[in-house]
Design a protein around this motif. Structure first.
Motif, PDB file in Angstrom:
ATOM      1  N   VAL A  67     -16.528 -82.456 -85.821  1.00  0.00           N
ATOM      2  CA  VAL A  67     -15.261 -81.822 -86.152  1.00  0.00           C
ATOM      3  C   VAL A  67     -14.113 -82.527 -85.454  1.00  0.00           C
ATOM      4  N   LEU A  68     -13.020 -82.715 -86.190  1.00  0.00           N
ATOM      5  CA  LEU A  68     -11.766 -83.201 -85.612  1.00  0.00           C
ATOM      6  C   LEU A  68     -10.738 -82.089 -85.771  1.00  0.00           C
ATOM      7  N   ILE A  69     -10.278 -81.538 -84.650  1.00  0.00           N
ATOM      8  CA  ILE A  69      -9.234 -80.510 -84.670  1.00  0.00           C
ATOM      9  C   ILE A  69      -7.893 -81.218 -84.520  1.00  0.00           C
ATOM     10  N   VAL A  70      -7.032 -81.033 -85.513  1.00  0.00           N
ATOM     11  CA  VAL A  70      -5.697 -81.639 -85.495  1.00  0.00           C
ATOM     12  C   VAL A  70      -4.689 -80.524 -85.255  1.00  0.00           C
ATOM     13  N   LEU A  97      -7.033 -83.818 -81.598  1.00  0.00           N
ATOM     14  CA  LEU A  97      -5.913 -84.749 -81.718  1.00  0.00           C
ATOM     15  C   LEU A  97      -4.639 -83.933 -81.676  1.00  0.00           C
ATOM     16  N   ILE A  98      -3.756 -84.266 -80.733  1.00  0.00           N
ATOM     17  CA  ILE A  98      -2.489 -83.548 -80.587  1.00  0.00           C
ATOM     18  C   ILE A  98      -1.368 -84.445 -81.094  1.00  0.00           C
ATOM     19  N   LEU A  99      -0.666 -83.948 -82.116  1.00  0.00           N
ATOM     20  CA  LEU A  99       0.449 -84.681 -82.715  1.00  0.00           C
ATOM     21  C   LEU A  99       1.777 -84.106 -82.233  1.00  0.00           C
ATOM     22  N   MET A 112      -1.953 -91.921 -90.592  1.00  0.00           N
ATOM     23  CA  MET A 112      -2.781 -93.011 -90.073  1.00  0.00           C
ATOM     24  C   MET A 112      -3.328 -92.683 -88.682  1.00  0.00           C
ATOM     25  N   GLN A 113      -2.543 -91.978 -87.854  1.00  0.00           N
ATOM     26  CA  GLN A 113      -3.045 -91.546 -86.539  1.00  0.00           C
ATOM     27  C   GLN A 113      -4.257 -90.625 -86.709  1.00  0.00           C
ATOM     28  N   PHE A 119     -11.923 -91.930 -87.440  1.00  0.00           N
ATOM     29  CA  PHE A 119     -12.792 -93.109 -87.391  1.00  0.00           C
ATOM     30  C   PHE A 119     -13.306 -93.322 -85.968  1.00  0.00           C
ATOM     31  N   ALA A 120     -12.421 -93.198 -84.977  1.00  0.00           N
ATOM     32  CA  ALA A 120     -12.816 -93.389 -83.577  1.00  0.00           C
ATOM     33  C   ALA A 120     -13.831 -92.346 -83.120  1.00  0.00           C
TER      34      ALA A 120
END
Length: 182
Positions: A67-70, A97-99, A112-113, A119-120
């Motif tokens: 899971v990626l939490i944005v 990921l914190i934007l 893209m971020q 991907f990372a």
């Protein structure tokens, strides 16, 4: 605005079936509404879980997934740790990921971020993107989920009532709208 939302709910109700009846409140204190809505689209059918703290109970559809939490810098201090902890118990790997916050950050650079972070983190086709927050985060994360490896699962986790409404109306009017800024 209320009329539009009611019409959309009526339309959604005619297309979908509810697995659990909506609970009625018999006391002055409101009880949480928890229900599952089935959206019958043949081999693309899916369910929508609606309720209080649904994501914190790690729905069975997320178990074992990467899971990626944005989220953004406003929501992260309030909900990111508790959401990550709750998902850690059932998911294979949880990353955040914190934007930056604000409509002005709704750009392809920000998309893209998100894609670079996915991907990372090693997200594959079975991965899940979780949009933790309101409209901008939902739009960006939903678009990124749609184009990452030809589409991965997406969970919208609004954190306020107004972001719930924005998520519903945005998805109905323009699912992957993105303003490109020069």
């Amino acid at each position: 605005m209320l009329v539009v939302i009611l019409l959309l709910l009526i339309r959604l109700g005619s297309l979908c079936s509810f697995r659990r009846p909506i609970q009625r409140c018999h006391s002055a204190r409101l009880k949480p509404l928890n229900t599952i809505v089935d959206v019958p689209l043949g081999n693309r059918a899916y369910s929508i879980e609606i309720g209080e703290q649904t994501l914190l109970n790690a729905p069975s559809s997320l178990r074992g997934a990467n899971v990626l939490i944005v989220t953004n810098e406003v929501v992260a201090p309030l909900y990111l740790d508790s959401t990550s902890t709750a998902l850690d118990s059932g998911c294979n790997k949880v990353n955040g990921l914190i934007l930056r916050d604000g409509e002005e950050h709704k750009t392809m650079e920000t998309v893209m971020q998100i894609l670079d972070a996915a991907f990372a983190c090693g997200l594959d086709r079975d991965g899940v993107f979780v949009a933790l927050g309101g409209g901008v985060i939902g739009d960006l994360c939903g678009f990124a989920a749609a184009i990452y490896q030809r589409g991965v699962r997406f969970v919208q986790a609004p954190t306020t009532f107004s972001s719930c409404l924005l998520a519903f109306v945005s998805a109905e009017q323009y699912p992957f709208a993105l303003s490109i800024q020069d």
